[in-house]
Each structure stands twice: as C-alpha cells, then as structure tokens.
Design a protein around this motif. Structure first.
Motif, PDB file in Angstrom:
ATOM      1  N   VAL A 184     -23.314  18.689  39.497  1.00 11.35           N
ATOM      2  CA  VAL A 184     -22.565  17.500  39.898  1.00 11.35           C
ATOM      3  C   VAL A 184     -23.548  16.377  40.177  1.00 11.35           C
ATOM      4  N   SER A 185     -23.339  15.265  39.496  1.00 12.36           N
ATOM      5  CA  SER A 185     -24.156  14.077  39.713  1.00 12.36           C
ATOM      6  C   SER A 185     -23.394  13.144  40.650  1.00 12.36           C
ATOM      7  N   VAL A 186     -24.000  12.841  41.795  1.00 13.76           N
ATOM      8  CA  VAL A 186     -23.329  12.078  42.853  1.00 13.76           C
ATOM      9  C   VAL A 186     -23.671  10.598  42.724  1.00 13.76           C
ATOM     10  N   HIS A 187     -22.633   9.762  42.711  1.00  9.45           N
ATOM     11  CA  HIS A 187     -22.808   8.317  42.568  1.00  9.45           C
ATOM     12  C   HIS A 187     -21.794   7.576  43.427  1.00  9.45           C
ATOM     13  N   ALA A 188     -21.943   6.255  43.475  1.00  8.53           N
ATOM     14  CA  ALA A 188     -20.927   5.344  43.998  1.00  8.53           C
ATOM     15  C   ALA A 188     -20.879   4.155  43.039  1.00  8.53           C
ATOM     16  N   ASP A 189     -19.708   3.599  42.839  1.00  8.78           N
ATOM     17  CA  ASP A 189     -19.511   2.584  41.805  1.00  8.78           C
ATOM     18  C   ASP A 189     -19.859   1.188  42.304  1.00  8.78           C
ATOM     19  N   GLY A 190     -20.005   0.275  41.344  1.00  8.73           N
ATOM     20  CA  GLY A 190     -20.293  -1.118  41.657  1.00  8.73           C
ATOM     21  C   GLY A 190     -19.313  -2.043  40.969  1.00  8.73           C
ATOM     22  N   ALA A 191     -18.022  -1.728  41.074  1.00  9.07           N
ATOM     23  CA  ALA A 191     -16.974  -2.536  40.456  1.00  9.07           C
ATOM     24  C   ALA A 191     -16.693  -3.776  41.300  1.00  9.07           C
ATOM     25  N   GLY A 192     -15.712  -4.560  40.880  1.00 10.57           N
ATOM     26  CA  GLY A 192     -15.407  -5.793  41.583  1.00 10.57           C
ATOM     27  C   GLY A 192     -14.666  -5.577  42.884  1.00 10.57           C
ATOM     28  N   PRO A 193     -14.723  -6.530  43.797  1.00 11.31           N
ATOM     29  CA  PRO A 193     -13.985  -6.435  45.059  1.00 11.31           C
ATOM     30  C   PRO A 193     -12.487  -6.255  44.787  1.00 11.31           C
ATOM     31  N   GLY A 194     -11.844  -5.460  45.623  1.00 10.19           N
ATOM     32  CA  GLY A 194     -10.419  -5.218  45.451  1.00 10.19           C
ATOM     33  C   GLY A 194     -10.119  -4.003  44.602  1.00 10.19           C
ATOM     34  N   GLU A 195     -11.135  -3.490  43.903  1.00  8.40           N
ATOM     35  CA  GLU A 195     -10.953  -2.279  43.099  1.00  8.40           C
ATOM     36  C   GLU A 195     -11.452  -1.091  43.912  1.00  8.40           C
ATOM     37  N   ARG A 196     -10.527  -0.195  44.211  1.00  7.43           N
ATOM     38  CA  ARG A 196     -10.836   0.863  45.178  1.00  7.43           C
ATOM     39  C   ARG A 196     -10.627   2.249  44.579  1.00  7.43           C
ATOM     40  N   GLY A 197     -11.158   3.235  45.273  1.00  2.00           N
ATOM     41  CA  GLY A 197     -10.928   4.625  44.917  1.00  2.00           C
ATOM     42  C   GLY A 197     -12.130   5.290  44.275  1.00  2.00           C
ATOM     43  N   PHE A 198     -11.994   6.597  44.056  1.00  2.40           N
ATOM     44  CA  PHE A 198     -13.069   7.382  43.448  1.00  2.40           C
ATOM     45  C   PHE A 198     -12.604   7.885  42.084  1.00  2.40           C
ATOM     46  N   HIS A 199     -13.556   8.310  41.273  1.00  3.70           N
ATOM     47  CA  HIS A 199     -13.181   8.932  40.003  1.00  3.70           C
ATOM     48  C   HIS A 199     -14.260   9.888  39.545  1.00  3.70           C
ATOM     49  N   ILE A 200     -13.851  10.798  38.684  1.00  4.88           N
ATOM     50  CA  ILE A 200     -14.729  11.812  38.118  1.00  4.88           C
ATOM     51  C   ILE A 200     -14.972  11.466  36.655  1.00  4.88           C
ATOM     52  N   ILE A 201     -16.231  11.503  36.225  1.00  5.93           N
ATOM     53  CA  ILE A 201     -16.574  11.235  34.826  1.00  5.93           C
ATOM     54  C   ILE A 201     -16.847  12.560  34.128  1.00  5.93           C
ATOM     55  N   LEU A 202     -16.134  12.793  33.044  1.00  7.71           N
ATOM     56  CA  LEU A 202     -16.241  14.022  32.276  1.00  7.71           C
ATOM     57  C   LEU A 202     -17.002  13.775  30.979  1.00  7.71           C
ATOM     58  N   PRO A 203     -17.719  14.775  30.462  1.00 12.06           N
ATOM     59  CA  PRO A 203     -18.421  14.595  29.190  1.00 12.06           C
ATOM     60  C   PRO A 203     -17.446  14.556  28.008  1.00 12.06           C
ATOM     61  N   LYS A 204     -17.706  13.640  27.120  1.00 11.30           N
ATOM     62  CA  LYS A 204     -16.928  13.541  25.891  1.00 11.30           C
ATOM     63  C   LYS A 204     -17.487  14.525  24.868  1.00 11.30           C
ATOM     64  N   GLY A 205     -16.660  14.928  23.944  1.00  9.29           N
ATOM     65  CA  GLY A 205     -17.149  15.779  22.866  1.00  9.29           C
ATOM     66  C   GLY A 205     -18.044  14.985  21.936  1.00  9.29           C
ATOM     67  N   VAL A 206     -19.354  15.205  22.013  1.00  9.46           N
ATOM     68  CA  VAL A 206     -20.305  14.486  21.159  1.00  9.46           C
ATOM     69  C   VAL A 206     -21.183  15.494  20.425  1.00  9.46           C
ATOM     70  N   HIS A 207     -21.593  15.105  19.248  1.00 13.01           N
ATOM     71  CA  HIS A 207     -22.486  15.946  18.458  1.00 13.01           C
ATOM     72  C   HIS A 207     -23.348  15.025  17.598  1.00 13.01           C
ATOM     73  N   GLY A 208     -24.592  14.939  17.961  1.00 11.81           N
ATOM     74  CA  GLY A 208     -25.499  14.061  17.233  1.00 11.81           C
ATOM     75  C   GLY A 208     -26.834  13.990  17.904  1.00 11.81           C
ATOM     76  N   GLY A 209     -27.898  13.955  17.095  1.00  8.42           N
ATOM     77  CA  GLY A 209     -29.234  13.948  17.665  1.00  8.42           C
ATOM     78  C   GLY A 209     -29.446  15.206  18.477  1.00  8.42           C
ATOM     79  N   GLY A 210     -29.855  15.054  19.709  1.00  8.57           N
ATOM     80  CA  GLY A 210     -30.055  16.206  20.577  1.00  8.57           C
ATOM     81  C   GLY A 210     -28.851  16.505  21.440  1.00  8.57           C
ATOM     82  N   ALA A 211     -27.716  15.866  21.151  1.00  6.69           N
ATOM     83  CA  ALA A 211     -26.524  16.045  21.981  1.00  6.69           C
ATOM     84  C   ALA A 211     -25.497  16.925  21.284  1.00  6.69           C
ATOM     85  N   ASP A 212     -24.983  17.899  22.015  1.00 11.54           N
ATOM     86  CA  ASP A 212     -23.894  18.743  21.530  1.00 11.54           C
ATOM     87  C   ASP A 212     -23.162  19.306  22.740  1.00 11.54           C
ATOM     88  N   THR A 213     -22.028  18.700  23.068  1.00 12.21           N
ATOM     89  CA  THR A 213     -21.281  19.103  24.260  1.00 12.21           C
ATOM     90  C   THR A 213     -20.103  20.016  23.937  1.00 12.21           C
TER      91      THR A 213
END
Length: 305
Positions: A184-213
């Motif tokens: 789990v990579s822990v972060h906090a966002d830097g969106a605009g004022p008035g935009e609230r809440g948390f979210h989880i970022i999931l890996p997309k299905g990618v295949h290319g170069g050294g990436a294969d999820t």
C-alpha cells in the motif's frame, strides 16, 4: 465484516464497563455491611453463643460482577498476536521529506513501462505548510505498529532517512523483491479547495516495456475494495466525488509504482490537503491514528480473503 479487528482507541467503552461493575458491587457491599451491623448490635445487647453458619459465611458474589480473566468489552473479536504471521506487507510512504533539497535528482526521468516519468516529486502540502511527505510517514509508522502487533513482517520503501526518493520504479521493485503479500502506497491529494474525500488508486491492465500487470489487477482490486470499506468505517470519511465515478476506486495506468508491480498493490489518497475541512483531519494526530487503523484493517481483511 472485518476479520480480526484492531481494538478501538482508548476512551471508548471503558467508562461504561466501570459503571456497570460499580452498579453491581455497591448493593452487594451495602448488604454485607447491614449483615455485619446487625450481628454487632446483637452481641452488644448481650447476645452470646456460637455464631451461626449464616453469620459467618460471605454473601454470594453478584452475577453481574466480572469474572477473572473474562475479556473486556473493548477486546478485539480476534486478537491473536500471530494472526498475520508469515505475511509480508510493504508500506510505501509517498514522497520523502528530503526531496525538496534534491530537485535535480528527483526530476530525473525513469522508465515506467508505458512511458517515462519523474523519479519522484515533493508532494503537496496544506495551506498551513504541513507536508504530504510528513503525513505519509506518520500514518505509515502507525499502520506498521498495528500490523506488526498481529505478527506481520512490515517493510518500508523509505523511512525519511534517505537523501531523496526512492524513484517510483525503485519503489515498485522494492515490493517485488520482498515478495510482498500486499503493498500500500500512502498519499494525500492536492486537488482544489472544496473537493473532499479519499480514494483508492488501482493498477490498470498494462502490458508494455517492463510493465505487465495482468497477474495482479484482480487481487489489487480486492485489496482496494477492502481498504475502501475499512477506511470509511474507521475514519468516517466519504469516498471522493471528484475522481473516477465517485465510488472511491480509480483505475490508472500512468503511475510507475503500479505499472511495474508484480505483487498486489494500491495507492490510497487519504484526503485532500488543499481543502480546509480535509486538512483539519489530516493535521490531527487522532484522525491519523484512525486512518492508520483503516489501512491496517483493510490489509488484514485482504490477507485473510
């Protein structure tokens, strides 16, 4: 339902338990005093003779009194210290407090499989100057303590002691080499004022170069879903409505830390540092403890299926 929930923070139900115990003990003690008092009065009035069995036996204990060794009301449903024994968890505290002193090094481009990206960034900060890198380390350390208490082996990609970074590709490789059961990579966002809440970022299905999820997208989604539920429950925060479809889950294919992972991994953006209401939570130590509990519980639930 959470598996092996972590005990709540102090100050919860202990006061209620004490009140129940006192309510049970006071009448019993008063009754015993009356019995002793009546016997004393009889002897003082010249009453002699051997004491009866009823006068020497102690009153029976109240059924409401706690028994020795009984679990308290704040005990976890499954508090086995080895509940996570044999599991390896990597926590990736986003950014690094020292990045700001090494702008050239963190600006270096690295390969993330689908394209190139900066080695790392400084991250964002609240309007009062509380840095994301400080937030991520604090929450990560709290989550580590909770997970280790249940027997997990917890490793950090960085603990604020390196000159900068590590770079995003190195962060992914760290989890891969550790053969982590969850990252789990822990972060906090830097969106605009008035935009609230948390979210989880999931890996997309990618295949290319050294990436294969292809092998880790499904388990990573399960990890993200567990985190979403537990973080909501522990912190009372709502999923962000300014990213994705408002579900709190956002799939991305432009992050090296996700593109290059070969083990289940997600990012969690714990709130928006640029919004005053979210920032009030993020800068509060008690709320950060709840955030850590939400992360630790989500990881635990994932590891137990």
């Amino acid at each position: 339902m959470s598996y092996g929930s972590f005990p709540p923070a102090p100050g919860g139900r202990r006061g209620g338990t004490l009140a129940v115990v006192l309510a049970a003990l006071i009448p019993a003690c008063f009754a015993g005093w009356l019995l002793w008092s009546s016997e004393g009065d009889g002897k003082g009035a010249g009453g002699s003779g051997p004491p009866t069995a009823s006068s020497t036996s102690s009153p029976p204990p109240s059924s409401a009194a706690p028994t020795s060794g009984a679990p308290s009301s704040h005990a976890p449903s499954s508090a086995a210290p080895d509940a996570l024994k044999g599991k390896v968890v990597v926590i990736d505290p986003g950014h690094n407090p020292n990045n700001r002193d090494h702008p050239a090094q963190i600006a270096r481009r690295v390969d993330i499989g689908t394209n190139t990206k900066e080695c790392d960034t400084t991250g964002t900060a609240t309007n009062s100057g509380y840095a994301e890198a400080s937030f991520t380390l604090d929450v990560a350390r709290r989550a580590r303590a909770l997970l280790e208490a249940h027997g997990a082996t917890v490793k950090f990609t960085q603990d604020g002691k390196t000159e900068f970074g590590p770079c995003v590709d190195e962060r992914a490789e760290f989890g891969n080499k550790a053969h982590a059961d969850a990252v789990v990579s822990v972060h906090a966002d830097g969106a605009g004022p008035g935009e609230r809440g948390f979210h989880i970022i999931l890996p997309k299905g990618v295949h290319g170069g050294g990436a294969d999820t292809s092998a880790i997208t499904k388990p990573s989604r399960r990890l993200g879903e567990r985190l979403l539920d537990s973080f909501t429950e522990e912190t009372g925060s709502e999923p962000a409505d300014y990213v994705g479809d408002g579900s709190g889950l956002n799939v991305r294919g432009d992050l090296g830390g996700l593109n290059l992972t070969t083990v289940p991994k997600v990012f969690i953006e714990c709130g928006n540092m640029r919004d005053a209401k979210d920032a009030a939570h993020l800068t509060d130590a008690h709320w950060r403890e709840r955030a850590a509990r939400g992360i630790a519980q989500g990881i635990t639930d994932f590891l137990h299926g």
